[in-house]
Write an enzyme that holds these catalytic residues in place. Structure first.
Site, PDB file in Angstrom:
ATOM      1  CE  LYS A  98     -20.929  11.902   0.177  1.00 33.28           C
ATOM      2  NZ  LYS A  98     -19.809  11.597  -0.704  1.00 33.28           N
ATOM      3  N   GLY A 159     -11.726   7.946  -2.918  1.00 32.36           N
ATOM      4  CA  GLY A 159     -10.781   8.139  -3.877  1.00 32.36           C
ATOM      5  C   GLY A 159      -9.681   7.004  -4.142  1.00 32.36           C
ATOM      6  CB  ALA A 186     -16.843   6.431  -1.411  1.00 36.53           C
ATOM      7  CG  ASN A 208     -15.821  13.733  -7.320  1.00 36.22           C
ATOM      8  OD1 ASN A 208     -16.157  14.741  -6.599  1.00 36.22           O
ATOM      9  ND2 ASN A 208     -15.104  14.029  -8.463  1.00 36.22           N
ATOM     10  CB  THR A 209     -11.714  10.267  -7.310  1.00 39.25           C
ATOM     11  OG1 THR A 209     -12.112  11.103  -6.211  1.00 39.25           O
ATOM     12  CG2 THR A 209     -10.126  10.644  -7.638  1.00 39.25           C
TER      13      THR A 209
END
Lengths: 260, 65
Positions: A98, A159, A186, A208-209
């Protein structure tokens, strides 16, 4: 549900999950399971001669039988990203990378010029590059020319949990690259953001976050899996076109004449 | 001689990258290395002689997004 293919690897799950910022390794493990993700992103960082955190983390990931997608997070130059990619390939024994080349500190916006250059260098060296990019079509074209067979435009800054900042741009990208696997990477915050990306026809989402920093990461992982599945099913079911004026859903013909 | 490993200075005997890593506690560990910003693959470590002032990066798997 049909599978997606990234560099010839067929995946049933269309949710790629990051492994960072979880409250504990145990919660990370349960969140990965709840998400159904077959691919998790990983990174590499300095470790001391006495530290064992990295080795413990790697043992956990290996025990889960998931495929890893290493990243070049935090790299701000082509040289740094390329060297990191080489280290990652050896460490994780995968050609997948990535590719992140960060250009702006506040938004973590990709440096698309460095990204294209690094993508070319790495593709020529046998890497299978997953570039973290914007929805800019010209940049995307350059990345494909450089050898990328997957594109990963951002939904919003990393994020930020803002969702899809530019739906029009993402829709254009899908229409422009019908044969290239596209992943929104993202900026997603809630499962409806993931569903919206999938309804546009995106092949997968990477997040993710939004899971790691939820009050209950395991439940949020499950919720995102459902959002991704719902969005994909809706895309395949071909949503109706929006229109400006109301159209009665109940038939008017045969209605009882009760008025004046 | 002096080397810098992940920015920390170490006094070590002249030798290869592999030997120095062993001395500093990295033997048998899952790591990747670079010297002065250039990737050094694991098979090349035993034949990579270090020089005074070299800057070594040692990284391990870590959580990532």
């Amino acid at each position: 549900m049909s599978s997606s293919s990234f560099y010839g690897v067929e995946l049933k799950s269309r949710l790629l999950l990051g492994t960072s910022r979880y409250p504990s390794p145990a919660i990370l493990e349960r969140a990965i399971k709840a998400s159904g993700a077959e691919v998790v992103t990983v990174s590499l960082r300095r470790e001391s001669g006495t530290g064992r955190a990295g080795q413990a983390f790697w043992s956990l990931i290996q025990s889960m039988g998931v495929r890893v997608l290493p990243n070049t997070a935090g790299c701000h130059s082509v040289k740094e990203a390329v060297t990191t990619a080489h280290m990652a390939r050896e460490l994780f024994d995968t050609p997948w990378i990535k590719l992140e080349v960060i250009g702006e500190a506040d938004t973590l916006q990709p440096d698309v010029f460095g990204l294209v250059e690094a993508a070319r260098i790495l593709s020529e060296d046998g890497f299978e590059v997953f570039p973290y990019t914007t929805e800019d079509l010209v940049v995307a074209e350059r990345l494909v020319e450089a050898g990328c067979r997957v594109l990963m435009p951002w939904g919003a800054p990393i994020g930020s949990a803002r969702g899809l900042n530019n739906v029009y741009g993402l829709r254009s990208m899908r229409a422009h690259f019908p044969e290239i696997p596209l992943v929104v990477d993202a900026g997603l915050g809630v499962p409806s953001h993931a569903a919206a990306a999938m309804e546009l026809g995106y092949d997968a989402v990477l997040l993710n976050t939004a899971v790691a920093e939820a009050g209950d990461p395991v439940e949020m992982a499950r919720a995102f899996a459902l959002g991704v599945e719902a969005g994909r099913a809706a895309y395949l079911a071909q949503p109706m076109e929006p229109r400006d004026m109301a159209v009665p859903s109940t038939p008017v013909i045969g209605k009882a004449a009760l008025g004046d | 001689m002096r080397i810098f490993l992940n920015d920390d200075m170490h006094e070590v005997a002249p030798g290869t990258l592999a030997a120095t890593l062993e001395t500093l506690g990295f033997g048998g560990r899952k790591i990747a290395t670079a010297v002065n910003g250039r990737f050094v693959a694991a098979p090349a470590r035993p034949r990579t002689e270090l020089a005074d002032g070299d800057r070594i990066e040692v990284v391990a798997p870590m959580q990532g997004g």
